[in-house]
Scaffold this active site. Structure first.
Site, PDB file in Angstrom:
ATOM      1  N   ASP A   1       0.855  -1.199   0.000  1.00  0.00           N
ATOM      2  CA  ASP A   1       0.000   0.000   0.000  1.00  0.00           C
ATOM      3  C   ASP A   1       0.882   1.236   0.000  1.00  0.00           C
ATOM      4  OD1 ASP A   1       0.916   0.318   2.537  1.00  0.00           O
ATOM      5  OD2 ASP A   1      -1.021   0.205   3.524  1.00  0.00           O
TER       6      ASP A   1
ATOM      7  N   ASP B   1      -5.788   2.042  -1.640  1.00  0.00           N
ATOM      8  CA  ASP B   1      -4.372   2.120  -2.050  1.00  0.00           C
ATOM      9  C   ASP B   1      -3.678   0.777  -1.855  1.00  0.00           C
ATOM     10  OD1 ASP B   1      -4.557   2.146   0.678  1.00  0.00           O
ATOM     11  OD2 ASP B   1      -2.796   3.441   0.951  1.00  0.00           O
TER      12      ASP B   1
END
Length: 942
Positions: free
Chosen positions: A814, A857
């Site tokens: 991420d 993300d």
């Protein structure tokens, strides 16, 4: 049904009348003499006359031009003409002004009219008659109304003709009328044209063309009577015009002679008076007494006594002056001549004056040896002058000889046989034209017919007499032309008698002919009645027409079909009755039948609000000389069978329209496998017109290969089974996926005679289905595999690892602090970071590896076929390196770091969820270690 009543000639004449009136109206408004009078000096057309012509022109021309019903418009215009002209006649009769003459519009033009703007009485009468015709001709419902319309029209014509001839007859001079009572030439011409337009207007009316009110012999008699009256009146008036012109020439010469005699007489009398006075002035005794009188007073008395003797010799006054101008003697009356005196243009000082009589004053010097010793002034009464100069013997009772002089802006005249005292007149008459005396005082000589100071028409000859002195010899035209006027009045009665006699004689001559004609017509009418009875009972439209396409005969079915009576159709042409579109359709067939050919054709039209189909046959009418003189028309109503046929076609067309617009290929194949029907889709798919494959076998279109594939399904359908199947067809380099249904056609005996086929192109549906499937497995923002596809890819990778016995790794990644990017730069910038991050991840791994976006993300990378954990480390470091490079997001630069959790699997038999859980745990270890790095957890640790 439209029937054109006005003729083109009527419309043309109506436009001509309208233009004539508008030109006159505009001429008075804009002060253009040429627009109101044909020639300078002639009587002009007044404003109201022009207005009446304009309104009559509108009533006669506008209905045809604008395709309007003529009745209301012509009635309104006719009523206006009647009202205006009746008021005008009332003005003339009562000699009043009701304000309709519009005097202010006419004052700029002088044309001897004492009533400026007043319409001539015969003009007013003509317009009243024209107005009555306009009102009546569209409402004729009796014989007398029909006669009245025709008679009034001919009266308008007679008024125009008599006005034209009468202009040259000078009826105002004959009867002593004012010049305003004279119809102008252009008015007379307009009246004649108006009569012609009215004649053409009612000539095409139904009441005239039929014999409802007037038989043909009555029409002929009426028209002939009008012609006789017009010819007799015109010929009679023309004769009087010639007679009047001859008389005018004689009068001209007579007045010229009288004036010449008076001029000679004037000079003779004046010279005689001067010579008489000169003899006295040159008398020796008077001269001697003047010489001696200067010596003493006694001799002056003798001179005075000698002067008194002169008074006894027809002299009324004598005055003597010495050389210094001092009066020596004054005897007699010695009048002051305050009334009127004229100094004559003579060698000797002479003055003519009036003081209860004509007197001549002369002045002479008294000389001796060219030396003036005094002056003598003599006055003598001119009794002979008054008696001879104003003697009107040989002239009429209204004759007048005037001798006048100019006094400032006026004319002062000596007394004469009409005026007993001197009198003053204006040089210009009430109509604005100079008096005859005004021309004489301008040293002009000539003849004129004009208004004198009494505002009466006179014939006058004028000439100058002496310095500032003129003479006019004149006589009233009413007296001069009395003989012609009386003859004209007498002849008018004779003309009426001759006209009546001619009409009666014409009637007697025509009656036998018309009687025989009517007898023949009655026989013919009975024959026609029988034929018409037969024709009326035939269920067809039957008509007989001439070469001008005019209806000569129709049967009852024709009247019923066109919703009109015989009168509304007979005598009218096809073009007048039928609408333009239908007439254009009939024209080719009419030309063919008039060329001698027999023709049959069909027509469609709207009759009485209903669509009707007709079948017509035209047969030429050929006379004994083989000339086509018309044709017979027979028309049958075929609406019912035609409607059935059209309904069948309409249903077929509806079916064709529906099938052509369905997105399927529809065909009908008979049991011999030949095409019998095909919709428009055939052309869209294969570029072949549907009609081009009718009656062709299936193999001609699809080929043997496709036919063999579909043969089994066709056989099943021909056995009565409904068949559905999918197939693939490639035509013109286009491959289509088809879903086809075969429906057998079974007739009443149970046999199958053919197959209906419906083939739907499902190619686009399949493509869309594939696209939807793809969209369900791909992340729309980054274009990377989504969670669904990731699970599929991960399971597939696990299976391949089992087969290859090689290691694999799953990375859970991420973006560090991604939320702060969204919060500070916005979601658009956050989306750009995600797209760029996905691109950098793909750039950091092999093409055989899978990069997927889980959510937000979070990204996952599947790395296959690695040998050691070191390889996984290298890839993780490469990813971190890619992420740590400067990011350019729009106009801003920023630094981005990433955290990676790696699940390394070499020998363990782990499923996808277990691998993802290990990678997620490793990611949290990385974040706990400060982020921007990676952490690898071997499976044994888990």
């Amino acid at each position: 049904m439209q029937i054109k009543k006005p003729s083109q000639v009527q419309t043309f004449l109506g436009i001509a009348i309208l233009l004539l009136g508008c030109i006159a109206v505009a001429g008075w408004i804009f002060h253009v003499p040429a627009m109101v009078e044909i020639k300078a000096g002639l009587v002009p057309m007044v404003f109201n006359t022009g207005l009446c012509f304009a309104l009559a022109g509108v009533a006669l021309a506008l209905p045809e031009i604008m395709q309007l019903p003529p009745s209301n418009l012509q009635t309104v215009m006719g009523a206006f003409l009647i009202g205006l002209c009746c008021i005008t006649l009332l003005e003339i009769t009562l000699d009043k002004n009701f304000g309709i003459d519009l005097v202010a519009l006419h004052t700029w033009l002088n044309y001897d009219n004492v009533r400026p703007g007043r319409m001539a009485p015969n003009s007013a009468l003509g317009f009243i008659c024209a107005g009555l015709v306009l009102v009546l001709m569209n409402h004729v419902n009796s014989k007398w109304q029909a006669i009245a319309v025709q008679v009034l029209t001919y009266v308008v014509l007679v008024i125009g003709l008599t006005g034209l001839v009468g202009y040259y007859l000078n009826q105002d001079l004959l009867f002593g009328w004012a010049r305003s009572a004279r119809m102008s030439i252009n008015t007379a011409i307009g009246m004649i044209v108006t009569a012609g337009a009215l004649r053409f207007s009612w000539h095409h009316a139904d009441w005239y063309r039929s014999q409802k009110y007037l038989r043909e012999d009555q029409k002929i008699t009426l028209a002939s009577a009008a012609i006789i009256i017009v010819v007799i009146i015109t010929a009679g008036l023309t004769s009087f015009v010639v007679l009047q012109q001859t008389l005018e020439a004689t009068l001209n010469q007579s007045l010229r002679t009288k004036l010449s005699e008076r001029k000679v007489l004037f000079r003779t009398i004046i010279n005689a008076g001067i010579n008489k006075a000169q003899v006295i002035a040159q008398n020796y005794l008077v001269t001697q007494r003047f010489i001696e009188s200067s010596r003493n007073d006694q001799l002056k008395q003798e001179l005075a006594e000698e002067a008194r003797k002169i008074l006894g010799s027809q002299f009324t006054g004598v005055t003597l002056f010495d050389p210094l101008g001092k009066q020596i003697f004054a005897g007699g009356q010695n009048r002051s001549a305050d009334n009127i005196q004229i100094k004559l243009n003579t060698q000797t000082s002479a003055t003519l004056f009036w003081d209860d009589g004509f007197f001549l004053k002369t002045e002479f010097p008294i000389e001796i040896q060219t030396r003036q010793i005094g002056k003598i002034v003599l006055e003598q009464k001119m009794d002979e002058f008054e008696h001879q100069m104003f003697n009107i013997d040989g002239l009429g009772a209204s004759a007048e000889i005037a001798i006048c002089t100019a006094v400032k802006t006026k004319i002062q005249c000596f007394p004469n046989t009409v005026k007993s005292t001197p009198f003053m007149v204006e040089p210009v008459g009430a109509a604005g034209h100079p008096l005859p005396m005004a021309y004489a005082l301008q040293s002009e000589t000539g003849f004129v017919q004009a208004l004198d100071y009494r505002q009466k028409n006179v014939a006058a000859f004028f000439s100058p007499l002496s310095n500032n002195l003129g003479i006019v010899v004149k006589e009233d035209t009413a007296e001069l032309y009395a003989g012609i006027r009386d003859a004209l009045v007498s002849c008018s009665l004779i003309i009426c008698i001759l006209s009546g006699f001619g009409i009666v004689l014409l009637r007697f001559q025509l009656h036998p002919l018309t009687s025989r004609l009517f007898s023949s017509e009655n026989k013919l009418r009975k024959s026609e009645k029988r034929l018409k009875a037969i024709a009326d009972n035939i269920p067809a439209i039957i008509a007989h027409l001439d070469v001008e396409e005019r209806y000569l005969f129709i049967n009852a079915q024709t009247s019923k079909t066109f919703d009109a009576g015989d009168i509304d159709i007979i005598g009218h042409t096809i073009k007048e009755i039928r609408d333009p579109e239908l007439y254009a359709h009939l024209q080719p067939y009419i030309r063919m039948v008039l060329s001698g050919q027999r023709v049959t054709f069909e027509s469609s039209l709207n009759l009485n609000g209903k669509p009707t189909h007709l079948q017509s046959s035209y047969v030429p009418d050929i006379d004994a000389d083989d000339n086509v003189v018309g044709f017979y028309a027979m028309t049958f109503d075929i609406t019912i069978p035609k409607n059935n046929e059209l309904r069948q076609r309409e249903l077929e067309q509806q079916l064709r329209t529906i099938t052509d617009n369905l997105p399927v290929l529809i065909t009908y194949i008979d049991k011999e496998l030949n095409f019998k029907f095909c919709n428009r889709t055939m052309f869209k798919w294969m570029g072949i017109e549907p009609q081009d494959i009718i009656n062709h076998p299936v193999t001609d279109l699809f080929g043997i290969t496709f036919f063999e594939q579909a043969r089994a399904q066709m056989d099943r359908a021909l056995r009565g089974e409904r068949v559905e199947f999918s197939s693939e067809l490639t035509v013109r380099n286009v491959t289509r996926l088809l879903q086809t249904t075969y429906i057998p056609e079974q007739i009443s005996d149970g046999s199958i005679v053919g197959i209906y086929t419906l083939s739907s192109d499902v190619t686009d549906s399949k493509i869309i289905e594939n696209k939807l499937t793809m969209l369900a497995r791909v992340d729309s923002l980054t274009g990377l595999p989504n969670r669904l596809q990731l699970n599929e890819k991960l399971n597939e990778a696990i299976n391949r690892k089992k087969r290859s016995k090689k290691a694999m790794a799953v990375m859970f990644i991420d973006i560090d602090h991604f939320k702060s990017i969204n919060d500070t730069m916005g979601h658009a910038a956050g989306d750009a970071v995600l797209r760029e991050f996905g691109r950098r991840l793909k750039a950091a791994v092999r093409t055989t590896d899978t990069v997927a976006r889980m959510a937000g993300d979070e990204f996952v990378i599947i790395i296959e076929e690695i040998q050691t954990v070191e390889e996984a480390k290298l890839i993780a470091e490469k990813i971190i390196e890619q992420a740590n490079q400067i990011w350019q997001i729009g106009a801003q630069q920023l630094s981005v770091t990433t955290s990676i959790g790696v699940a390394f699997n070499l020998d363990e038999d782990l499923n996808s969820d277990e691998l993802l859980a290990i990678a997620d745990k490793a990611l949290y270890r990385t974040k706990a270690n400060g982020r921007n790095g990676y952490f690898i957890l071997p499976p044994v640790v888990c």
